[in-house]
Design a protein around this motif. Structure first.
Motif, PDB file in Angstrom:
ATOM      1  N   VAL A 119     -11.641 -16.816   0.808  1.00  0.00           N
ATOM      2  CA  VAL A 119     -11.613 -16.245   2.148  1.00  0.00           C
ATOM      3  C   VAL A 119     -11.280 -14.760   1.996  1.00  0.00           C
ATOM      4  N   ALA A 120     -12.246 -13.917   2.230  1.00  0.00           N
ATOM      5  CA  ALA A 120     -12.023 -12.476   2.054  1.00  0.00           C
ATOM      6  C   ALA A 120     -11.380 -11.899   3.305  1.00  0.00           C
ATOM      7  N   VAL A 121     -11.898 -12.287   4.461  1.00  0.00           N
ATOM      8  CA  VAL A 121     -11.342 -11.827   5.730  1.00  0.00           C
ATOM      9  C   VAL A 121     -11.182 -13.052   6.615  1.00  0.00           C
ATOM     10  N   SER A 160      -6.691   2.791   2.387  1.00  0.00           N
ATOM     11  CA  SER A 160      -6.000   3.569   1.369  1.00  0.00           C
ATOM     12  C   SER A 160      -4.852   2.790   0.770  1.00  0.00           C
ATOM     13  N   HIS A 161      -4.564   3.124  -0.463  1.00  0.00           N
ATOM     14  CA  HIS A 161      -3.379   2.563  -1.120  1.00  0.00           C
ATOM     15  C   HIS A 161      -2.266   3.583  -1.169  1.00  0.00           C
ATOM     16  N   PHE A 162      -2.606   4.823  -0.821  1.00  0.00           N
ATOM     17  CA  PHE A 162      -1.585   5.866  -0.909  1.00  0.00           C
ATOM     18  C   PHE A 162      -0.821   5.908   0.405  1.00  0.00           C
ATOM     19  N   PRO A 219      -2.872  -5.025  -0.077  1.00  0.00           N
ATOM     20  CA  PRO A 219      -2.949  -5.069  -1.543  1.00  0.00           C
ATOM     21  C   PRO A 219      -4.382  -5.279  -2.010  1.00  0.00           C
ATOM     22  N   ASN A 220      -4.624  -5.202  -3.291  1.00  0.00           N
ATOM     23  CA  ASN A 220      -5.953  -5.444  -3.854  1.00  0.00           C
ATOM     24  C   ASN A 220      -6.435  -6.819  -3.447  1.00  0.00           C
ATOM     25  N   GLY A 221      -7.683  -6.871  -3.008  1.00  0.00           N
ATOM     26  CA  GLY A 221      -8.266  -8.153  -2.653  1.00  0.00           C
ATOM     27  C   GLY A 221      -7.880  -8.649  -1.284  1.00  0.00           C
ATOM     28  N   ALA A 222      -7.245  -7.783  -0.470  1.00  0.00           N
ATOM     29  CA  ALA A 222      -6.802  -8.221   0.853  1.00  0.00           C
ATOM     30  C   ALA A 222      -7.966  -8.338   1.831  1.00  0.00           C
ATOM     31  N   GLY A 223      -9.098  -7.715   1.501  1.00  0.00           N
ATOM     32  CA  GLY A 223     -10.258  -7.798   2.395  1.00  0.00           C
ATOM     33  C   GLY A 223     -10.578  -6.501   3.125  1.00  0.00           C
ATOM     34  N   LYS A 224     -10.020  -5.401   2.661  1.00  0.00           N
ATOM     35  CA  LYS A 224     -10.252  -4.118   3.337  1.00  0.00           C
ATOM     36  C   LYS A 224     -11.713  -3.681   3.232  1.00  0.00           C
ATOM     37  N   THR A 225     -12.215  -3.675   1.994  1.00  0.00           N
ATOM     38  CA  THR A 225     -13.598  -3.237   1.794  1.00  0.00           C
ATOM     39  C   THR A 225     -14.567  -4.176   2.499  1.00  0.00           C
ATOM     40  N   THR A 226     -14.305  -5.468   2.419  1.00  0.00           N
ATOM     41  CA  THR A 226     -15.175  -6.431   3.093  1.00  0.00           C
ATOM     42  C   THR A 226     -15.194  -6.171   4.598  1.00  0.00           C
ATOM     43  N   THR A 227     -14.036  -5.837   5.164  1.00  0.00           N
ATOM     44  CA  THR A 227     -13.982  -5.542   6.597  1.00  0.00           C
ATOM     45  C   THR A 227     -14.848  -4.342   6.934  1.00  0.00           C
ATOM     46  N   PRO A 267     -18.381   5.104   0.634  1.00  0.00           N
ATOM     47  CA  PRO A 267     -18.100   3.792   0.052  1.00  0.00           C
ATOM     48  C   PRO A 267     -17.005   3.869  -1.005  1.00  0.00           C
ATOM     49  N   GLU A 268     -16.429   2.705  -1.259  1.00  0.00           N
ATOM     50  CA  GLU A 268     -15.414   2.619  -2.297  1.00  0.00           C
ATOM     51  C   GLU A 268     -16.039   2.877  -3.666  1.00  0.00           C
ATOM     52  N   GLN A 269     -17.262   2.303  -3.812  1.00  0.00           N
ATOM     53  CA  GLN A 269     -17.980   2.414  -5.076  1.00  0.00           C
ATOM     54  C   GLN A 269     -18.891   3.638  -4.968  1.00  0.00           C
TER      55      GLN A 269
END
Ligand SMILES: Nc1ncnc2c1ncn2[C@@H]1O[C@H](COP(=O)(O)OP(=O)(O)OP(=O)(O)O)[C@@H](O)[C@H]1O
Ligand SMILES: [Mg+2]
Lengths: 322, 283
Positions: free
Chosen positions: A16-18, A188-190, A36-44, A79-81
């Motif tokens: 479950v990503a989101v 962001s993580h910062f 955190p990493n893998g929380a679903g931010k990019t997917t959102t 994009p993130e990538q």
């Protein structure tokens, strides 16, 4: 509302990503999306841009379906990538994307050098992107995201590859965007970066929003008050526990059975001025606490709410169990 | 952006990519080298043959035809290779690297991206095919004064073969990785090639079963069938009457006109499916 989602959900197989994400972002807001990493931010973000189809739920962007060409001309995206074609020069890359936005030639010619200068790449406009360093690539991606003077910009970790100077520049850029009334959705993580740029923040954990609100609201929710007063008896201090957990300066909870000040009558050592910290649910109770202390005969020097930092809040939220 | 304009921008981008990556130059130079080599070789051999077969112009026809068919077959093969190699990475690669993300979030519809890429590559492939075939026929015409039958139709069929392969490769790229797509398309091409032979030999031996196998495979992959028809149409009538192909590149019996219509439909449907798959996929 520029962005609205209702019970948005995305699963990849069993992952479950989101998970039922409901949020809205208003015009002109700088919205921080933390997790955190893998929380679903990019997917959102990808669902909001129409890159990824939601498994369930609904998302609206500028009152349209995500990805609808009618609105994408007003949306910018880093994009993130951030990998872009290595065979293009920065200038050509921006020109190509300007064309895809449908910008007329004159506008492209005017804007591209300005944006390249804005992201600190003016002297490298003719270099191929294949020769760019990671941070330079991210900078050119940022220029690309702002090419169309967007009303709404998605920045997925825009400073992950940047040097400290670059981070500062992005921070300034976001401030400028806000001043210009642009809505920004920032992953962001910062946390320090989010703290100084964002109006509103959501913290996501395993695909769910666990906190959402303005920075002030979030950091106020669990506030610590520092109380400095003289003439406190242990009884009075224990009375404070009805508002929250009090910790004496010495590092132990007042109500702990092993506490050396269990004896209710004894005045706390160092009678001139004791310092203790009280963790309360909201600032609303501060007047009550002050009143109580004064009525109990304490001489109050300070009742100072201590805001916790976003980082501290983030850590606490991460430690919470489901 | 309206439908056409968006596709044209993407087509322009594929062209720009081919130019910036020096692919255009490589193809142009090597294509020219191929034609020059062919001209020199044909010139030398034709002079030699004419010396030995003095007198009878009719007897010169057969070796000349052999050379034309061999040359065109080589071009046909290059076209198939180029069709796969230029297109196999265009979607799968951009999905893998993530560069597609900044493209489809522009005011475009996804179908415009697929159709635009197809358009750009098809145009380049088509121009390459026509120029190479026409130049080769011109070389033969100048040296031997010979022009095979139906040259325009034949070139059209070779272009169509290229488009079939190109579209299939784009279709694969919307679902599979670059490498897998390349492998699948080449395997299908190889299958169609073998099936073409089975059909040819079957028709000579009057084996209906063999012919049917060939036809079924041609329906799955109507690439080689286009070459077979082109070769059949180009043959001089007297060779056709022999009942089998005089050269390994030719065709004794031709896939019917219906097969050509089928190949066109096949291409259109494959492109439509590519659009549909690309539309539905997470990027
Ligand atoms: N294409 C995919 N296929 C399968 N799982 C995926 C895919 N994309 C994301 N996921 C999963 O979805 C979850 C959320 O991923 P996502 O990239 O949205 O996280 P994130 O919050 O952006 O993390 P990060 O901070 O590392 O960028 C992860 O568990 C990830 O493994
Ligand atoms: Mg991410």
């Amino acid at each position: 509302m520029l962005i609205e989602t209702h019970n948005l959900r995305k699963t990849f197989g069993d992952t479950v990503a989101v998970d039922s994400l409901t949020l809205s972002v208003g015009a002109g807001e700088v919205f921080g999306f933390l997790g955190p990493n893998g929380a679903g931010k990019t997917t959102t973000v990808k669902m909001l841009l129409g890159l990824v189809a939601p498994t369930a739920g609904e998302a609206r962007l500028l009152d349209h379906r995500p990805g609808d060409p009618a609105i994408m001309g007003r949306v910018g995206f880093l994009p993130e990538q951030f990998r872009f074609p290595a065979w293009l020069t920065a200038g050509d890359f921006l020109d190509v994307h300007g064309r895809l936005y449908g910008l007329p030639a004159a506008e492209r010619r005017a804007r591209i050098p300005r944006l390249l200068a804005r992201v600190g790449l003016a002297d490298r406009a003719r270099s191929r992107l294949g020769e760019y360093s990671k941070g330079m690539m991210q900078r050119v991606g940022l220029a690309q995201a702002l090419l169309n003077d967007p009303a709404l910009v998605f920045l997925d970790e825009p400073t992950s590859g940047l040097d400290p100077l670059g981070r500062r520049e992005v921070r300034d850029l976001i401030h400028e965007l806000r001043a210009a009334g642009v809505t920004v959705f920032l992953n962001s993580h910062f946390l320090s970066e989010v703290e100084v740029t964002c109006d509103r923040v959501a913290i996501v954990k395993r695909g769910r929003v666990v906190r959402i609100g303005t920075l002030a609201e979030l950091t106020r929710q669990t506030t610590e008050v520092e109380i400095r007063a003289a003439g406190l008896t242990a009884e009075v201090v224990m009375g404070l526990e009805r508002w929250g957990r009090a910790i004496a300066d010495l590092g132990f909870g007042i109500a702990d059975s092993a506490s050396p000040i269990r004896n209710p009558q004894s005045e706390i050592r160092n009678a001139d001025s004791a310092r203790l910290t009280l963790t309360i649910a909201s600032e609303d109770v501060l007047p009550e606490i002050t009143g109580y202390l004064v009525q109990s005969g304490a001489r109050v020097y300070a009742v100072a709410p201590q805001r916790i930092s976003l980082e501290e809040l983030f850590m606490r939220v991460m430690e919470e169990e489901e | 952006m309206n439908g056409l304009r968006g596709s044209v921008e993407i087509a322009r981008l594929t062209f720009l990519e081919a130019r910036m990556r020096k692919m255009l130059w490589a193809i142009l130079l090597l294509g020219a080298a191929f034609l020059i080599l062919y001209a020199i070789g044909f010139h030398l051999i034709y002079a030699d043959i004419r010396e030995h077969m003095s007198g009878s112009a009719a007897r010169l026809l057969e070796p000349t035809n052999f050379f034309v068919m061999a040359g065109l077959y080589a071009i046909n093969f290059l076209v198939v290779m180029l069709a796969v190699l230029t297109s196999v990475d265009t979607i799968a690669g951009e999905i893998a690297s993530g560069t597609i993300q900044t493209i489809v979030t522009k005011p475009l519809r996804r179908w415009q991206v697929v159709v635009g890429k197809w358009l750009g590559l098809a145009l380049m492939l088509g121009v390459f095919t026509v120029v190479m075939c026409a130049a080769l026929l011109l070389i033969v015409k100048l040296i031997a004064g010979y022009m095979p039958n139906n040259p325009v139709t034949a070139i059209g069929l070779i272009v169509l073969e290229g488009l079939v392969v190109l579209t299939l490769s784009i279709l694969g790229g919307t679902r599979l990785s670059t490498l897998t797509t390349g492998v699948v398309v080449f395997m299908l091409y190889g299958l169609a090639f073998i099936a073409g032979w089975i059909e040819q030999i079957g028709s000579v031996l009057r084996s209906d079963a063999a012919v049917n196998v060939g036809i079924v495979v041609s329906l799955i992959m109507p690439s080689e069938a286009m070459w077979k028809r082109a070769a059949y149409l180009m043959q001089p009538p007297f060779l056709r009457e022999l009942g089998f192909s005089a050269t390994p590149f030719g065709a004794a019996s031709a896939p019917s006109e219906a097969m050509v219509v089928y190949a066109v439909l096949y291409t259109v449907v494959a492109l439509a499916v590519a659009v549909r798959w690309f539309n539905r996929r997470d990027l």
